[in-house]
Design an enzyme around this catalytic site. Sequence first.
Site, PDB file in Angstrom:
ATOM      1  N   GLY A  12     -18.022 -18.823 -39.837  1.00  0.00           N
ATOM      2  CA  GLY A  12     -17.249 -18.524 -38.635  1.00  0.00           C
ATOM      3  C   GLY A  12     -15.774 -18.505 -38.945  1.00  0.00           C
ATOM      4  O   GLY A  12     -15.360 -18.431 -40.100  1.00  0.00           O
ATOM      5  N   CYS A  13     -14.976 -18.589 -37.915  1.00  0.00           N
ATOM      6  CA  CYS A  13     -13.520 -18.537 -38.053  1.00  0.00           C
ATOM      7  C   CYS A  13     -13.054 -19.539 -39.115  1.00  0.00           C
ATOM      8  O   CYS A  13     -13.390 -20.717 -39.059  1.00  0.00           O
ATOM      9  CB  CYS A  13     -12.872 -18.841 -36.710  1.00  0.00           C
ATOM     10  N   PHE A  14     -12.273 -19.054 -40.053  1.00  0.00           N
ATOM     11  CA  PHE A  14     -11.893 -19.921 -41.174  1.00  0.00           C
ATOM     12  C   PHE A  14     -10.931 -21.033 -40.800  1.00  0.00           C
ATOM     13  O   PHE A  14     -10.841 -22.033 -41.495  1.00  0.00           O
ATOM     14  CB  PHE A  14     -11.383 -19.130 -42.365  1.00  0.00           C
TER      15      PHE A  14
END
Length: 165
Positions: A12-14
């Site tokens: 997912g979003c880093f």
Amino acid sequence: MENGKKVYIAGGCFWGMEDLFRKQKGILDTEVGYIGGENENPTYRNHPRHAEGIEITYDSTETSFKEILDYFYRIHNPTTVDRQGNDRGSSYRSAIFYQNDEEKQIAQEVIGIVDNSNKWDGKVVTKLEPYVKFWPAEEEHQDYLQKHPNGYTCHYERFGTFLDK
């Protein structure tokens, strides 16, 4: 550092993953970027099929690849295809980018442990992909949640360890 090793994962979003991993025992450095995609020199606006990933540098005398994967499976939902929180698309897939056969084998073992725990409602869909190249993201994405403490994240600790201690 002779005990320093690297791990490449995506979940997912880093931003959220980096923020949680940087606080873990044995983690020496984190960097967010793009991995596993189609183009050279990807950017936030142009990274087809790349995952938003994280490069983790760790001290192998303080933690292990297996322990890092254990934490990985505790902070993101590995049962959703191309999705974490509000983020959708292949950029947000759950993936482990293994660098050798040993890492691939350990990843398969940990996936089995996570699946057999029945802590998640579904089965793990994490992709095991061979590591090719990691492209660091732009500076504004590095350490994002330190720069923006109330910024968006869908990552948090959901469970205790999956591993027998």
